[in-house]
Design a protein around this motif. Sequence first.
Motif, PDB file in Angstrom:
ATOM      1  N   VAL A  38       0.851  -1.191   0.000  1.00  0.00           N
ATOM      2  CA  VAL A  38       0.000   0.000   0.000  1.00  0.00           C
ATOM      3  C   VAL A  38       0.892   1.248   0.000  1.00  0.00           C
ATOM      4  N   ARG A  39       1.941   1.170   0.843  1.00  0.00           N
ATOM      5  CA  ARG A  39       2.845   2.313   0.930  1.00  0.00           C
ATOM      6  C   ARG A  39       3.485   2.574  -0.436  1.00  0.00           C
ATOM      7  N   GLN A  40       3.876   1.476  -1.082  1.00  0.00           N
ATOM      8  CA  GLN A  40       4.506   1.564  -2.403  1.00  0.00           C
ATOM      9  C   GLN A  40       3.552   2.214  -3.414  1.00  0.00           C
ATOM     10  N   ALA A  41       2.313   1.751  -3.400  1.00  0.00           N
ATOM     11  CA  ALA A  41       1.315   2.289  -4.338  1.00  0.00           C
ATOM     12  C   ALA A  41       1.062   3.766  -4.049  1.00  0.00           C
ATOM     13  N   LEU A  42       1.026   4.120  -2.762  1.00  0.00           N
ATOM     14  CA  LEU A  42       0.779   5.501  -2.365  1.00  0.00           C
ATOM     15  C   LEU A  42       1.924   6.396  -2.835  1.00  0.00           C
ATOM     16  N   ARG A  43       3.172   5.915  -2.600  1.00  0.00           N
ATOM     17  CA  ARG A  43       4.338   6.703  -3.012  1.00  0.00           C
ATOM     18  C   ARG A  43       4.362   6.913  -4.524  1.00  0.00           C
ATOM     19  N   GLU A  44       4.049   5.843  -5.232  1.00  0.00           N
ATOM     20  CA  GLU A  44       4.074   5.937  -6.697  1.00  0.00           C
ATOM     21  C   GLU A  44       3.033   6.927  -7.204  1.00  0.00           C
ATOM     22  N   ALA A  45       1.872   6.894  -6.582  1.00  0.00           N
ATOM     23  CA  ALA A  45       0.803   7.816  -6.990  1.00  0.00           C
ATOM     24  C   ALA A  45       1.229   9.258  -6.687  1.00  0.00           C
ATOM     25  N   GLU A  46       1.803   9.437  -5.515  1.00  0.00           N
ATOM     26  CA  GLU A  46       2.266  10.781  -5.135  1.00  0.00           C
ATOM     27  C   GLU A  46       3.349  11.280  -6.087  1.00  0.00           C
ATOM     28  N   ASP A  47       4.309  10.390  -6.373  1.00  0.00           N
ATOM     29  CA  ASP A  47       5.429  10.790  -7.233  1.00  0.00           C
ATOM     30  C   ASP A  47       4.951  11.125  -8.646  1.00  0.00           C
ATOM     31  N   ALA A  48       3.980  10.339  -9.134  1.00  0.00           N
ATOM     32  CA  ALA A  48       3.445  10.599 -10.475  1.00  0.00           C
ATOM     33  C   ALA A  48       2.803  11.981 -10.516  1.00  0.00           C
ATOM     34  N   LEU A  49       2.038  12.272  -9.474  1.00  0.00           N
ATOM     35  CA  LEU A  49       1.359  13.562  -9.398  1.00  0.00           C
ATOM     36  C   LEU A  49       2.372  14.696  -9.204  1.00  0.00           C
ATOM     37  N   MET A  50       3.410  14.406  -8.408  1.00  0.00           N
ATOM     38  CA  MET A  50       4.434  15.414  -8.164  1.00  0.00           C
ATOM     39  C   MET A  50       5.137  15.773  -9.477  1.00  0.00           C
ATOM     40  N   ASN A  51       5.470  14.752 -10.251  1.00  0.00           N
ATOM     41  CA  ASN A  51       6.132  15.009 -11.526  1.00  0.00           C
ATOM     42  C   ASN A  51       5.234  15.790 -12.479  1.00  0.00           C
ATOM     43  N   TYR A  52       3.949  15.480 -12.401  1.00  0.00           N
ATOM     44  CA  TYR A  52       2.995  16.220 -13.241  1.00  0.00           C
ATOM     45  C   TYR A  52       2.944  17.686 -12.800  1.00  0.00           C
ATOM     46  N   ALA A  53       2.928  17.873 -11.475  1.00  0.00           N
ATOM     47  CA  ALA A  53       2.869  19.241 -10.937  1.00  0.00           C
ATOM     48  C   ALA A  53       4.150  20.003 -11.291  1.00  0.00           C
ATOM     49  N   LEU A  54       5.292  19.302 -11.236  1.00  0.00           N
ATOM     50  CA  LEU A  54       6.572  19.954 -11.552  1.00  0.00           C
ATOM     51  C   LEU A  54       6.597  20.453 -12.995  1.00  0.00           C
ATOM     52  N   LEU A  55       5.906  19.729 -13.865  1.00  0.00           N
ATOM     53  CA  LEU A  55       5.825  20.164 -15.263  1.00  0.00           C
ATOM     54  C   LEU A  55       5.057  21.468 -15.395  1.00  0.00           C
ATOM     55  N   HIS A  56       4.186  21.728 -14.451  1.00  0.00           N
ATOM     56  CA  HIS A  56       3.395  22.956 -14.486  1.00  0.00           C
ATOM     57  C   HIS A  56       4.093  24.096 -13.750  1.00  0.00           C
ATOM     58  N   GLY A  57       5.321  23.843 -13.353  1.00  0.00           N
ATOM     59  CA  GLY A  57       6.046  24.859 -12.582  1.00  0.00           C
ATOM     60  C   GLY A  57       6.209  26.161 -13.334  1.00  0.00           C
ATOM     61  N   LYS A  58       6.137  27.244 -12.592  1.00  0.00           N
ATOM     62  CA  LYS A  58       6.358  28.580 -13.170  1.00  0.00           C
ATOM     63  C   LYS A  58       7.349  29.299 -12.265  1.00  0.00           C
ATOM     64  N   THR A  59       8.300  29.965 -12.892  1.00  0.00           N
ATOM     65  CA  THR A  59       9.284  30.677 -12.075  1.00  0.00           C
ATOM     66  C   THR A  59       8.610  31.842 -11.369  1.00  0.00           C
ATOM     67  N   PRO A  60       8.680  31.876 -10.054  1.00  0.00           N
ATOM     68  CA  PRO A  60       8.052  32.988  -9.316  1.00  0.00           C
ATOM     69  C   PRO A  60       8.842  34.279  -9.516  1.00  0.00           C
ATOM     70  N   PRO A  61       8.219  35.449  -9.261  1.00  0.00           N
ATOM     71  CA  PRO A  61       8.948  36.723  -9.385  1.00  0.00           C
ATOM     72  C   PRO A  61      10.242  36.673  -8.574  1.00  0.00           C
ATOM     73  N   ALA A  62      11.290  37.311  -9.117  1.00  0.00           N
ATOM     74  CA  ALA A  62      12.637  37.182  -8.554  1.00  0.00           C
ATOM     75  C   ALA A  62      12.733  37.619  -7.090  1.00  0.00           C
ATOM     76  N   ASN A  63      11.947  38.630  -6.707  1.00  0.00           N
ATOM     77  CA  ASN A  63      12.117  39.156  -5.338  1.00  0.00           C
ATOM     78  C   ASN A  63      11.343  38.381  -4.289  1.00  0.00           C
ATOM     79  N   THR A  64      10.562  37.368  -4.735  1.00  0.00           N
ATOM     80  CA  THR A  64       9.715  36.646  -3.783  1.00  0.00           C
ATOM     81  C   THR A  64      10.548  35.971  -2.692  1.00  0.00           C
ATOM     82  N   LYS A  65      11.660  35.408  -3.092  1.00  0.00           N
ATOM     83  CA  LYS A  65      12.488  34.679  -2.139  1.00  0.00           C
ATOM     84  C   LYS A  65      12.993  35.610  -1.033  1.00  0.00           C
ATOM     85  N   ASP A  66      13.509  36.770  -1.455  1.00  0.00           N
ATOM     86  CA  ASP A  66      14.001  37.735  -0.473  1.00  0.00           C
ATOM     87  C   ASP A  66      12.889  38.186   0.459  1.00  0.00           C
ATOM     88  N   LYS A  67      11.730  38.400  -0.135  1.00  0.00           N
ATOM     89  CA  LYS A  67      10.577  38.821   0.667  1.00  0.00           C
ATOM     90  C   LYS A  67      10.256  37.779   1.736  1.00  0.00           C
TER      91      LYS A  67
END
Lengths: 272, 181
Positions: A38-67
């Motif tokens: 179950v843990r394995q299936a859960l991790r795989e599902a999470e990782d698949a979704l994480m990779n999908y989310a990473l593809l939708h990544g957008k660079t945040p405004p440069a000053n956000t980090k400092d803020k």
Amino acid sequence: MNIQEYISSGIIENHVLGLTSPAEDAEVVKLSEQYPEVRQALREAEDALMNYALLHGKTPPANTKDKIFKALVDQGQMNETPTVDATPGFSAGIGETKTHRITRVLAIAASLLFVASVAFHLFKMADFRQQIRQLEQEKTDLIAQNETFMAQIQEAHQELDVIGDPAFKAVVLSGVPGHDDNRALVYWHNVSHTVYLKPTNLPELPTDKQYQLWGIVAGKPVSAGVYESHDSQQTLQQMIALADVEMFAITVEPVGGSKQPTLDQMVVAGKI
Amino acid sequence: MSSKLPYTESELVELLKLKSQRAYNYLYDNYSAAVYGVICKVISDADEAADVMQEAFIKIWRNIEQYDASKGRLFTWMINIARNLAIDYIRSSRSKNNSKTETLTEATPLAPGDYTDHIKTDHLGLNKVIDELTIEQKAIIDLAYFQGYTQEEIAKELNVPLGTVKTRARAALLKLKHLFV
């Protein structure tokens, strides 16, 4: 419960998409702790979704980090000065450059201070070396002076021994005509026949001349030796012993002395 | 992704719980784009999205103690925080504007192509993945994962039975798993 059936029911996938109820969520978590599958299936599902989310990544405004870092510092959630653990990406906003500048200023100041102190010590050391040389010279001079004094004291003692000994007879040698002011003293021991000469007033001689002492024995002059010193120091000098002396006389002779006195060079003379 | 990590996930979590600024810095550098991307799915205004992201990262730093590794990945936890803040932000700004007092479910239904409009990036990898997904699968993921819809809301939104939502959700995830894992 059949775990394979549970896994293929779709509940894990619905859970990671946030579509399950809190009760179902709790069940997934509980079963994932119990069953590795179950843990394995859960991790795989999470990782698949994480990779999908990473593809939708957008660079945040440069000053956000400092803020964000500044806000965390302002809220007292984070230290103002980044620790050694700060990375280059963690920039300006929270005073890192300021700290660097202060550190650099301090480093430069410390180096300058060090160079200045080295220069100062080198200068002082040269000074000390000079002083040591002076002191060593003074010490040498003092030792030499001391030796001179010791020698003089020794001579004075010797002279006192001679003068104080009643067996010594003092003979005053007075200036012959033309040398009226000149004078010398001879101490003569009538038992041991020891002879000492002490010029009390004899003129200085050129370097190629010496005074020679003569004793008149049975009417004939016998050399009692030359007086070593050229200067006017009136030191007592032991001469050659002579017996049965009737008279002493001093002539000026070439260095080393003569076999016969040069009579016209007689300076002083005196009878016993 | 994990091959790029100087830390394992558990090390990263441990360091974050010890309030390591370096670990946090690392976390930001590696995950801020994904977090921002998720927030931008909910909030279209870039400045507002950046404000919400700031809030999300502050919350991540403050609440890292509450993260429980047994419940899922750190990334999932972070995305949940960011998405929930974004949804809360949209809801409260909507009620402030008095434009709609209804909940998100009752808001004007999204036009059929509306959720796909959010995917504007021409990222090659993304396009490739999207091409592999059916429109239905993509819609399920967008609504559930990015917009935080419930099963019921999705069923209503897509006008399908609840069971279909569950089945599509599983199919979508299996496809993603097939593509990535």
